[in-house]
Write a protein that holds these residues in place. Structure first.
Motif, mmCIF file in Angstrom:
data_model
loop_
_atom_site.group_PDB
_atom_site.id
_atom_site.type_symbol
_atom_site.label_atom_id
_atom_site.label_comp_id
_atom_site.label_asym_id
_atom_site.label_seq_id
_atom_site.Cartn_x
_atom_site.Cartn_y
_atom_site.Cartn_z
ATOM 1 N N ALA A 104 54.765 10.996 12.350
ATOM 2 C CA ALA A 104 53.714 11.549 13.203
ATOM 3 C C ALA A 104 54.327 12.060 14.503
ATOM 4 N N PRO A 105 53.832 13.168 15.008
ATOM 5 C CA PRO A 105 54.375 13.683 16.267
ATOM 6 C C PRO A 105 54.148 12.699 17.413
ATOM 7 N N ALA A 106 55.159 12.611 18.262
ATOM 8 C CA ALA A 106 55.055 11.685 19.390
ATOM 9 C C ALA A 106 53.951 12.147 20.344
ATOM 10 N N PRO A 107 53.167 11.215 20.805
ATOM 11 C CA PRO A 107 52.093 11.614 21.735
ATOM 12 C C PRO A 107 52.667 12.117 23.058
ATOM 13 N N ASP A 108 51.974 13.026 23.666
ATOM 14 C CA ASP A 108 52.395 13.576 24.955
ATOM 15 C C ASP A 108 52.101 12.561 26.053
ATOM 16 N N PRO A 109 53.136 12.104 26.777
ATOM 17 C CA PRO A 109 52.877 11.114 27.834
ATOM 18 C C PRO A 109 51.930 11.631 28.912
ATOM 19 N N ALA A 110 51.952 12.938 29.159
ATOM 20 C CA ALA A 110 51.096 13.473 30.219
ATOM 21 C C ALA A 110 49.611 13.320 29.887
ATOM 22 N N SER A 111 49.291 13.221 28.568
ATOM 23 C CA SER A 111 47.888 13.077 28.180
ATOM 24 C C SER A 111 47.447 11.629 28.097
ATOM 25 N N SER A 112 48.381 10.694 28.281
ATOM 26 C CA SER A 112 48.001 9.278 28.219
ATOM 27 C C SER A 112 47.315 8.850 29.515
ATOM 28 N N PRO A 113 46.216 8.132 29.432
ATOM 29 C CA PRO A 113 45.551 7.683 30.674
ATOM 30 C C PRO A 113 46.313 6.576 31.405
ATOM 31 N N VAL A 114 47.290 5.954 30.716
ATOM 32 C CA VAL A 114 48.043 4.872 31.351
ATOM 33 C C VAL A 114 49.048 5.424 32.349
ATOM 34 N N VAL A 115 49.588 6.624 32.081
ATOM 35 C CA VAL A 115 50.644 7.184 32.926
ATOM 36 C C VAL A 115 50.150 7.418 34.356
ATOM 37 N N PRO A 116 49.013 8.055 34.582
ATOM 38 C CA PRO A 116 48.574 8.217 35.978
ATOM 39 C C PRO A 116 48.359 6.884 36.704
ATOM 40 N N GLU A 117 47.905 5.869 35.985
ATOM 41 C CA GLU A 117 47.706 4.563 36.625
ATOM 42 C C GLU A 117 49.032 3.955 37.045
ATOM 43 N N LEU A 118 50.047 4.077 36.201
ATOM 44 C CA LEU A 118 51.356 3.536 36.552
ATOM 45 C C LEU A 118 51.990 4.315 37.700
ATOM 46 N N ILE A 119 51.761 5.642 37.753
ATOM 47 C CA ILE A 119 52.308 6.431 38.859
ATOM 48 C C ILE A 119 51.646 6.044 40.171
ATOM 49 N N THR A 120 50.336 5.829 40.151
ATOM 50 C CA THR A 120 49.635 5.397 41.374
ATOM 51 C C THR A 120 50.123 4.023 41.809
ATOM 52 N N LEU A 121 50.360 3.139 40.833
ATOM 53 C CA LEU A 121 50.875 1.816 41.175
ATOM 54 C C LEU A 121 52.263 1.915 41.778
ATOM 55 N N ALA A 122 53.091 2.836 41.262
ATOM 56 C CA ALA A 122 54.431 3.004 41.829
ATOM 57 C C ALA A 122 54.367 3.513 43.265
ATOM 58 N N ASP A 123 53.337 4.311 43.604
ATOM 59 C CA ASP A 123 53.217 4.793 44.986
ATOM 60 C C ASP A 123 52.834 3.661 45.945
ATOM 61 N N LEU A 124 52.089 2.676 45.433
ATOM 62 C CA LEU A 124 51.587 1.614 46.301
ATOM 63 C C LEU A 124 52.586 0.480 46.476
#
Length: 207
Positions: A104-124
């Motif tokens: 199966a094709p690998a899912p696009d990380p940019a479309s995962s809802p977890v990625v924005p949450e982890l990026i916001t956590l990294a900013d804080l």
């Protein structure tokens, strides 16, 4: 000399009189004798007739018999070959291991809802140890940090100029002065550009 006595029998041109035959025996009349003056006709030459009979009928009959005899065997051989091929096809499909499904094709990380949450956590997060843990979690899903160090050349494809500063040294123009926000990218492209300040030779010039 004494004269010869007359012998019984035909004399001169006297016709030949057949002798009496006993009953039951066929009396075949003989030909009248030819006189000396009568010309003798030559006997007709025997003609020999050679008849050539072509044996096409027997040859064709034997060929038909041969073909008729071989036809059933040929049909049996063809039928056996067809049955063998069909059996090989059926048993080959049964014994053949099923092909694995395509990956199966690998899912696009940019479309995962977890990625924005982890990026916001990294900013804080300000603790280096916790920051390292967040970066490791983002890398497990295929997201990497963008290189945005102070003094690096500004790249508009991965950097976002949030502010500018006049450069005291013209050699610093076009380089990063301050990093305000970390940037992230994945295989499909930039997830979020890094927010930086850029040194400018003239404060009035755009970036």
């Amino acid at each position: 000399m004494d004269p010869q006595p007359d012998l019984p029998g035909p004399k001169g041109n006297d016709p030949i009189v057949p002798l009496p035959t006993p009953d039951g025996i066929k009396n075949t009349p003989t030909k009248e004798p030819r006189t000396i003056d009568e010309p003798v006709a030559p006997d007709p030459e025997p003609t020999v007739t050679v008849t050539v009979t072509a044996e096409t009928t027997s040859t064709s009959a034997s060929s038909d018999t041969l073909v008729t005899g071989l036809l059933p065997w040929a049909m049996v051989v063809v039928l056996l070959a067809a049955v063998t091929a069909l059996a090989a096809m059926v048993f080959g499909k049964r014994n053949r291991a099923p092909l694995p499904p395509p990956p199966a094709p690998a899912p696009d990380p940019a479309s995962s809802p977890v990625v924005p949450e982890l990026i916001t956590l990294a900013d804080l997060i300000t603790t280096p140890a916790a920051q390292t843990q967040v970066v490791r979690a983002l890398r497990t899903v295929g997201v990497e940090p963008i290189d945005a160090a102070v003094g690096a050349v500004f790249d508009p494809d991965v950097h976002e100029a949030v502010a500018t500063r006049p450069a005291q040294d013209p050699a610093h123009a076009g380089t990063i002065a301050v990093v305000h926000r970390a940037g992230w990218y994945c295989a499909s492209g930039v997830v979020r550009p890094a927010g930086v300040e850029v040194w400018m030779a003239d404060a009035g010039e755009g970036v």
